[in-house]
Design a protein around this motif. Structure first.
Motif, PDB file in Angstrom:
ATOM      1  N   PHE A 159       0.834  -1.205   0.000  1.00 55.85           N
ATOM      2  CA  PHE A 159       0.000   0.000   0.000  1.00 55.85           C
ATOM      3  C   PHE A 159       0.870   1.256   0.000  1.00 55.85           C
ATOM      4  O   PHE A 159       0.559   2.247  -0.676  1.00 55.85           O
ATOM      5  CB  PHE A 159      -0.913   0.010   1.227  1.00 55.85           C
ATOM      6  N   ILE A 160       1.960   1.235   0.789  1.00 52.06           N
ATOM      7  CA  ILE A 160       2.858   2.385   0.843  1.00 52.06           C
ATOM      8  C   ILE A 160       3.525   2.614  -0.509  1.00 52.06           C
ATOM      9  O   ILE A 160       3.639   3.752  -0.990  1.00 52.06           O
ATOM     10  CB  ILE A 160       3.913   2.190   1.955  1.00 52.06           C
ATOM     11  N   LEU A 161       3.985   1.536  -1.152  1.00 50.48           N
ATOM     12  CA  LEU A 161       4.598   1.665  -2.482  1.00 50.48           C
ATOM     13  C   LEU A 161       3.597   2.221  -3.491  1.00 50.48           C
ATOM     14  O   LEU A 161       3.938   3.092  -4.306  1.00 50.48           O
ATOM     15  CB  LEU A 161       5.112   0.303  -2.951  1.00 50.48           C
ATOM     16  N   ALA A 162       2.364   1.708  -3.452  1.00 50.12           N
ATOM     17  CA  ALA A 162       1.333   2.192  -4.377  1.00 50.12           C
ATOM     18  C   ALA A 162       1.032   3.663  -4.132  1.00 50.12           C
ATOM     19  O   ALA A 162       0.829   4.439  -5.071  1.00 50.12           O
ATOM     20  CB  ALA A 162       0.070   1.356  -4.225  1.00 50.12           C
ATOM     21  N   ALA A 163       1.006   4.060  -2.853  1.00 47.25           N
ATOM     22  CA  ALA A 163       0.762   5.468  -2.526  1.00 47.25           C
ATOM     23  C   ALA A 163       1.917   6.342  -2.991  1.00 47.25           C
ATOM     24  O   ALA A 163       1.705   7.473  -3.460  1.00 47.25           O
ATOM     25  CB  ALA A 163       0.552   5.619  -1.017  1.00 47.25           C
ATOM     26  N   SER A 164       3.134   5.840  -2.888  1.00 41.21           N
ATOM     27  CA  SER A 164       4.313   6.621  -3.273  1.00 41.21           C
ATOM     28  C   SER A 164       4.313   6.958  -4.759  1.00 41.21           C
ATOM     29  O   SER A 164       4.867   7.984  -5.170  1.00 41.21           O
ATOM     30  CB  SER A 164       5.589   5.857  -2.914  1.00 41.21           C
ATOM     31  N   ILE A 165       3.703   6.101  -5.575  1.00 44.41           N
ATOM     32  CA  ILE A 165       3.628   6.362  -7.014  1.00 44.41           C
ATOM     33  C   ILE A 165       2.910   7.679  -7.287  1.00 44.41           C
ATOM     34  O   ILE A 165       3.221   8.390  -8.247  1.00 44.41           O
ATOM     35  CB  ILE A 165       2.921   5.190  -7.728  1.00 44.41           C
ATOM     36  N   SER A 166       1.965   8.028  -6.411  1.00 45.55           N
ATOM     37  CA  SER A 166       1.167   9.243  -6.615  1.00 45.55           C
ATOM     38  C   SER A 166       2.001  10.513  -6.554  1.00 45.55           C
ATOM     39  O   SER A 166       1.572  11.554  -7.046  1.00 45.55           O
ATOM     40  CB  SER A 166       0.048   9.315  -5.558  1.00 45.55           C
ATOM     41  N   PHE A 167       3.182  10.464  -5.949  1.00 43.37           N
ATOM     42  CA  PHE A 167       4.039  11.645  -5.915  1.00 43.37           C
ATOM     43  C   PHE A 167       4.518  12.024  -7.303  1.00 43.37           C
ATOM     44  O   PHE A 167       4.844  13.181  -7.575  1.00 43.37           O
ATOM     45  CB  PHE A 167       5.248  11.402  -5.005  1.00 43.37           C
ATOM     46  N   TRP A 168       4.590  11.044  -8.198  1.00 39.38           N
ATOM     47  CA  TRP A 168       5.041  11.303  -9.565  1.00 39.38           C
ATOM     48  C   TRP A 168       3.879  11.315 -10.561  1.00 39.38           C
ATOM     49  O   TRP A 168       3.937  12.026 -11.568  1.00 39.38           O
ATOM     50  CB  TRP A 168       6.063  10.243  -9.977  1.00 39.38           C
TER      51      TRP A 168
END
Length: 260
Positions: A159-168
Motif C-alpha cells: 500500500f505504501i509503495l502504491a501510494a508513493s507512485i502518486s508523488f510522480w
C-alpha cells in the motif's frame, strides 16, 4: 503511536454516529471472504485435492491471507486512498505539521466495517487449525501468529509503495491492484501450484512465500521442512517494509503541490 490511536478513536466515534449503517456494512463485509471460501469448498468438492494439498490445508493458507489483508484494509486504508490527498492538495497540510507524514497518512482513514471480514477470517482460521493433521507445538503457534502479522506488514508495504507512485503520477495507478487485491487472491493458495517464476518472484521480491507457504510447510511437516528456522521466516516480511518506507521518503522529497 499515541497520536495514531487518537486518530483511530476520533474516526471510530464518527462511524458510531450511524450505528445501524455500521452494523449493516460490517455484515456485508463478511460476504466477500464467505463467497471466496465457498469457491474453495466447491473446488475441492469437485476435484478432491489441489496438487497434493488437502482442503483444510488450503483453508488454513486462505484464512491467513484473508486475515492479514482484512486487517491491513481496516487499519492502513489511508495509504490505499492517498492519491486523493495529492489531487486535492491536502497533502500540503500534512507537510507543515510537526509529525511524520507516514504516520499522518496511516491514521487518516480507518474502515472499521472491515472488522466483519476480519472476524470471519479468524473464525475460518480457528476452524482449519482444529481439522488439519498437525502437532501444535509452541513454536508452530508462534509461526502461525507471525504468518498473520507478517502478512499485515507486507500488504501495508505494498500500500505504501502504491501510494508513493502518486508523488510522480498524481493519480493512483490501478496497476498497483495487481499486488494488493491480486496478491490476496493469489496467496490464499500455496505458492507451489503456480509456475516457478511466480513462486520465486513472490518469495524473493515480495516475500509472500515467507508468510503463507514456507512456514505452512513447517507447520504441516511437509517436504522435509522440519528446520525450526522455517517458523521464523515470516520475520522477513518486516524487512520488506524498510525499502517501502525509503521509497515513501524519496517521494515526499520530490513532491510538488498540485495547487488545488
Amino acid at each position: 503511536m499515541k497520536l495514531y490511536f487518537k486518530y483511530m478513536l476520533l474516526l471510530l466515534r464518527s462511524e458510531m454516529q450511524y450505528r445501524g449503517s455500521f452494523l449493516l456494512l460490517t455484515l456485508g463485509q463478511c460476504l466477500t471472504p464467505f463467497t471466496a471460501f465457498a469457491s474453495v469448498y466447491f473446488m475441492f468438492e469437485r476435484f478432491g485435492d489441489l496438487k497434493g494439498w488437502s482442503f483444510y490445508e488450503v483453508v488454513l493458507c486462505f484464512a491467513v491471507t484473508q486475515m492479514a489483508f482484512s486487517f491491513t484494509e481496516c487499519f492502513a486504508r489511508g495509504f490505499d486512498v492517498f492519491s486523493s490527498l495529492v489531487v486535492s492538495g491536502n497533502f500540503d497540510r500534512l507537510l507543515v505539521r510537526p509529525r511524520s507524514t507516514a504516520l499522518q497518512v496511516f491514521g487518516s482513514k480507518f474502515e472499521f466495517a472491515r472488522i466483519g471480514r476480519l472476524l470471519l477470517s479468524a473464525g475460518v482460521l480457528v476452524w482449519a487449525t482444529n481439522h488439519i493433521e498437525a502437532s501444535w507445538t509452541p513454536l508452530k503457534i508462534v509461526a502461525l501468529v507471525l504468518m498473520v502479522g507478517s502478512g499485515v506488514v507486507i500488504f501495508t508495504g505494498i500500500f505504501i509503495l502504491a501510494a508513493s507512485i502518486s508523488f510522480w503520477t498524481v493519480q493512483g495507478l490501478e496497476v498497483a491492484n495487481i499486488f494488493t487485491d491480486g496478491g490476496r487472491e493469489m496467496t490464499q493458495y500455496p505458492l507451489n501450484i503456480y509456475h516457478r517464476w511466480v513462486k520465486r518472484f513472490f518469495t524473493f521480491i515480495i516475500p509472500f512465500g515467507c508468510v503463507n507457504y514456507l512456514p505452512l510447510l513447517y507447520i504441516l511437516g511437509r517436504d522435509g521442512a522440519d528446520n525450526p528456522l522455517y517458523a521464523l521466516l515470516p520475520l522477513l516480511g518486516f524487512v520488506f517494509l524498510a525499502p517501502c518506507l525509503l521509497v515513501w521518503r524519496i517521494g515526499v522529497r520530490h513532491y510538488r503541490s498540485t495547487g488545488s
